[in-house]
Design a protein around this motif. Structure first.
Motif, PDB file in Angstrom:
ATOM      1  N   PHE A  97      37.800 -31.659  -5.293  1.00 54.14           N
ATOM      2  CA  PHE A  97      37.946 -30.480  -4.441  1.00 54.14           C
ATOM      3  C   PHE A  97      38.704 -29.380  -5.219  1.00 54.14           C
ATOM      4  O   PHE A  97      39.917 -29.214  -5.076  1.00 54.14           O
ATOM      5  CB  PHE A  97      38.705 -30.866  -3.164  1.00 54.14           C
ATOM      6  N   THR A 153      37.405 -21.953   5.385  1.00 54.50           N
ATOM      7  CA  THR A 153      37.040 -22.790   4.241  1.00 54.50           C
ATOM      8  C   THR A 153      37.576 -22.281   2.904  1.00 54.50           C
ATOM      9  O   THR A 153      37.633 -23.052   1.949  1.00 54.50           O
ATOM     10  CB  THR A 153      35.505 -22.931   4.136  1.00 54.50           C
ATOM     11  N   ILE A 154      37.957 -21.021   2.823  1.00 57.48           N
ATOM     12  CA  ILE A 154      38.458 -20.390   1.585  1.00 57.48           C
ATOM     13  C   ILE A 154      37.618 -20.790   0.370  1.00 57.48           C
ATOM     14  O   ILE A 154      38.049 -21.547  -0.494  1.00 57.48           O
ATOM     15  CB  ILE A 154      39.949 -20.677   1.331  1.00 57.48           C
ATOM     16  N   GLY A 155      36.423 -20.300   0.342  1.00 59.59           N
ATOM     17  CA  GLY A 155      35.562 -20.507  -0.825  1.00 59.59           C
ATOM     18  C   GLY A 155      34.898 -21.853  -0.903  1.00 59.59           C
ATOM     19  O   GLY A 155      34.202 -22.130  -1.869  1.00 59.59           O
ATOM     20  N   ALA A 156      35.113 -22.710   0.086  1.00 59.14           N
ATOM     21  CA  ALA A 156      34.509 -24.044   0.006  1.00 59.14           C
ATOM     22  C   ALA A 156      33.458 -24.243   1.093  1.00 59.14           C
ATOM     23  O   ALA A 156      33.197 -25.368   1.496  1.00 59.14           O
ATOM     24  CB  ALA A 156      35.599 -25.099   0.108  1.00 59.14           C
ATOM     25  N   VAL A 197      45.018 -24.954   5.440  1.00 64.02           N
ATOM     26  CA  VAL A 197      44.818 -23.502   5.509  1.00 64.02           C
ATOM     27  C   VAL A 197      45.528 -22.936   6.746  1.00 64.02           C
ATOM     28  O   VAL A 197      46.185 -21.888   6.680  1.00 64.02           O
ATOM     29  CB  VAL A 197      43.298 -23.176   5.526  1.00 64.02           C
ATOM     30  N   TRP A 239      41.917 -30.109   4.888  1.00 73.57           N
ATOM     31  CA  TRP A 239      41.884 -28.794   4.235  1.00 73.57           C
ATOM     32  C   TRP A 239      42.040 -27.682   5.291  1.00 73.57           C
ATOM     33  O   TRP A 239      42.790 -26.729   5.101  1.00 73.57           O
ATOM     34  CB  TRP A 239      40.568 -28.665   3.459  1.00 73.57           C
ATOM     35  N   PHE A 240      41.330 -27.865   6.404  1.00 73.58           N
ATOM     36  CA  PHE A 240      41.473 -26.885   7.506  1.00 73.58           C
ATOM     37  C   PHE A 240      42.923 -26.829   7.978  1.00 73.58           C
ATOM     38  O   PHE A 240      43.477 -25.771   8.221  1.00 73.58           O
ATOM     39  CB  PHE A 240      40.592 -27.255   8.702  1.00 73.58           C
ATOM     40  N   GLU A 277      38.825 -26.124  -5.057  1.00 70.16           N
ATOM     41  CA  GLU A 277      39.501 -25.054  -4.295  1.00 70.16           C
ATOM     42  C   GLU A 277      40.900 -25.493  -3.849  1.00 70.16           C
ATOM     43  O   GLU A 277      41.806 -24.668  -3.776  1.00 70.16           O
ATOM     44  CB  GLU A 277      38.686 -24.666  -3.056  1.00 70.16           C
TER      45      GLU A 277
END
Lengths: 239, 256
Positions: A106, B43-46, A76, A72-73, A108
């Motif tokens: 997950f 983290t954008i909200g996480a 982003v 996820w990092f 998001e």
């Protein structure tokens, strides 16, 4: 050169150590910068070597969620680099797929992935597919069907479909009034006034927010007025 | 009879504490603080999810490290220092000695997990993430998993070198987390005997995914009380099996 070495030898031991350390650190920094330059050039290639989510799911033996967080990092950061103009979004959906395969809950990732797919990549069907995958794994989450409705409402301007998805979102256990309000708006926009009245009425009867109740009442009035106009009847005010 | 085992367990516990094993808790805290403070813009909200994931996974990972590093060399150390032969001249059986060693390391793990859980809960509160009581279930199942792995490392260390014992235990850990995939693989292979073999392997090897509820807990999914009870029973059965096997092997071992 020899005199420099002799002078250095005459320095106290702590200074010799300090200078030696600083020199080594300098070499390390220069090497790292060189590595970073090469890595930046081959960044596109790097994404090709990310294994698929299915493989990672088996290979991460019990630590799926933390690997999903790590990916996820990377996702982003990858998007951040795109915003800075470093590259396009060719591998973005692959990264999001890997994250959501590793951690299907997950939310998001689905949400952000669909936003990028619809807004930045102009791929609304892909955004909707991703959200649908999210709904399969999280049937009680209202945000995902709401986001599909949002895509239909804003981007495709398909109000009937948008209303259907907003209504699905509104039926989820933790849905806010927001979802119901949008469902009713969409129905009205699509010309389905009876459906719209029903949704507004449902909102009016179930909401605990007085402002929302007033809004629902006002919208019911508007819809009824429009219905009467369509039927050739006179508007309420003139009665 | 219990007292002798208790003495060995207490001694093992003191030994691990003297080995500064609790430094690991400090590293754990630093990782958690790092993940919550430094990584939060990414983290954008996480953020809550990521802090919880990192915390729970680190607890399990550090616990596994302690089991592998300490557990695998526990017996060999005493053999090399010749303290084992001295201990066994006292009125204590080899089985009691092994159980004492196992219990000592289990108590160390329990203390370590308790301290890590406290650090974790404090950091969650600092990050304004409300810790749910379900997290206690995740801590408990992590402890059970580490206890089972601990019994496995004691078993392996009775007949192989510390390095091999650590490798075997790590293999068991990996296979234990993949056992469902092994069974599914056998089922899709097509032939009946392959399906049967994979089924036997599945039921023989401890399924460690039973103890992995980290994802469910982080995402707020309910954990059935019956799951906790059955997981406790499942863990106890394997611990007893491994310890019995270890006692049998250790009883026949020639000590030089």
């Amino acid at each position: 050169m020899r005199t420099l070495v002799q002078r250095l030898r005459r320095l106290p031991a702590w200074l010799q150590g300090g200078l030696g350390g600083a020199l080594l650190l300098g070499v390390a920094v220069v090497s790292l910068q060189g590595i970073e330059r090469t890595a930046r050039a081959s960044d596109q290639v790097e994404k090709l070597y990310y294994p698929s989510g299915r493989f990672l799911r088996e290979g991460t033996v019990g630590y799926r969620e933390i690997v999903a967080d790590f990916l996820w990092f990377r996702t982003v950061q990858y998007y951040g680099a795109y915003r800075k103009g470093d590259h396009d979004l060719r591998y973005f959906s692959g990264l999001v797929d890997a994250v959501t395969t590793l951690d299907p809950q997950f939310i998001e990732a689905y949400y952000f992935g669909s936003l990028v797919a619809s807004m930045d990549q102009d791929q609304i069907p892909r955004a909707i597919d991703l959200l649908k995958r999210g709904i399969l794994a999280n049937p009680d989450n209202w945000l995902l069907p709401f986001q599909i409705g949002f895509n239909h409402y804003i981007l495709s301007q398909d109000y009937e479909r948008a209303a259907a998805w907003f209504a699905i979102a509104a039926r989820c256990p933790e849905a806010t009034d927001f979802a119901r309000r949008f469902a009713a708006f969409s129905r009205q926009r699509a010309g389905n006034l009876e459906g719209s009245i029903a949704l507004w009425r449902n909102l009016y009867e179930t909401t605990s927010n007085p402002a929302m109740r007033d809004l629902a009442l006002k919208m019911i009035g508007q819809c009824e007025e429009q219905l009467q106009q369509q039927a050739g009847g006179l508007p309420k005010e003139s009665l | 009879m219990l007292n002798q085992g208790k003495a060995v367990a207490m001694n093992t516990f003191r030994e691990t504490v003297r080995d500064r094993i609790f430094y690991i808790v400090g590293i754990f805290g630093l990782i958690l603080i790092g993940s919550s403070a430094v990584l939060s813009p990414l983290t954008i909200g996480a953020q809550g999810k990521i802090v919880a994931d990192v915390g729970l996974s680190s607890m399990s990972l550090f616990g596994l490290l302690v089991v592998l590093l300490v557990g695998s060399s526990m017996l060999r150390k005493e053999l090399e220092k010749r303290t084992l032969t001295t201990i066994l001249t006292k009125p204590i059986t080899r089985g009691q000695y092994l159980c004492g060693k196992f219990c000592g390391l289990t108590v160390t793990l329990l203390c370590m997990l308790l301290v890590m859980s406290l650090v974790f809960l404090v950091i969650m509160l600092v990050c304004r993430v409300t810790p749910h009581p379900r997290f206690l279930a995740a801590f408990y199942l992590t402890f059970l998993e580490l206890t089972l792995i601990n019994a496995a490392v004691v078993l392996f260390s009775t007949f192989v070198s510390p390095t091999l014992a650590a490798v075997f235990t790590l293999c068991l850990f990996v296979i234990g987390h993949l056992s469902e995939s092994v069974m599914n693989f056998g089922l899709v292979m097509g032939s009946a005997w392959q399906a049967q073999i994979s089924k036997i392997v599945y039921y023989l090897i401890p399924n460690l995914e039973v103890f992995n509820i980290r994802g469910a807990v982080v995402h707020g999914q309910p954990v059935a009380f019956s799951h906790l009870i059955l997981a406790t029973l499942y863990c106890l059965v394997y611990v007893l099996l491994f310890m019995l096997l270890a006692s049998v092997i250790f009883a026949r071992k020639e000590l030089r």
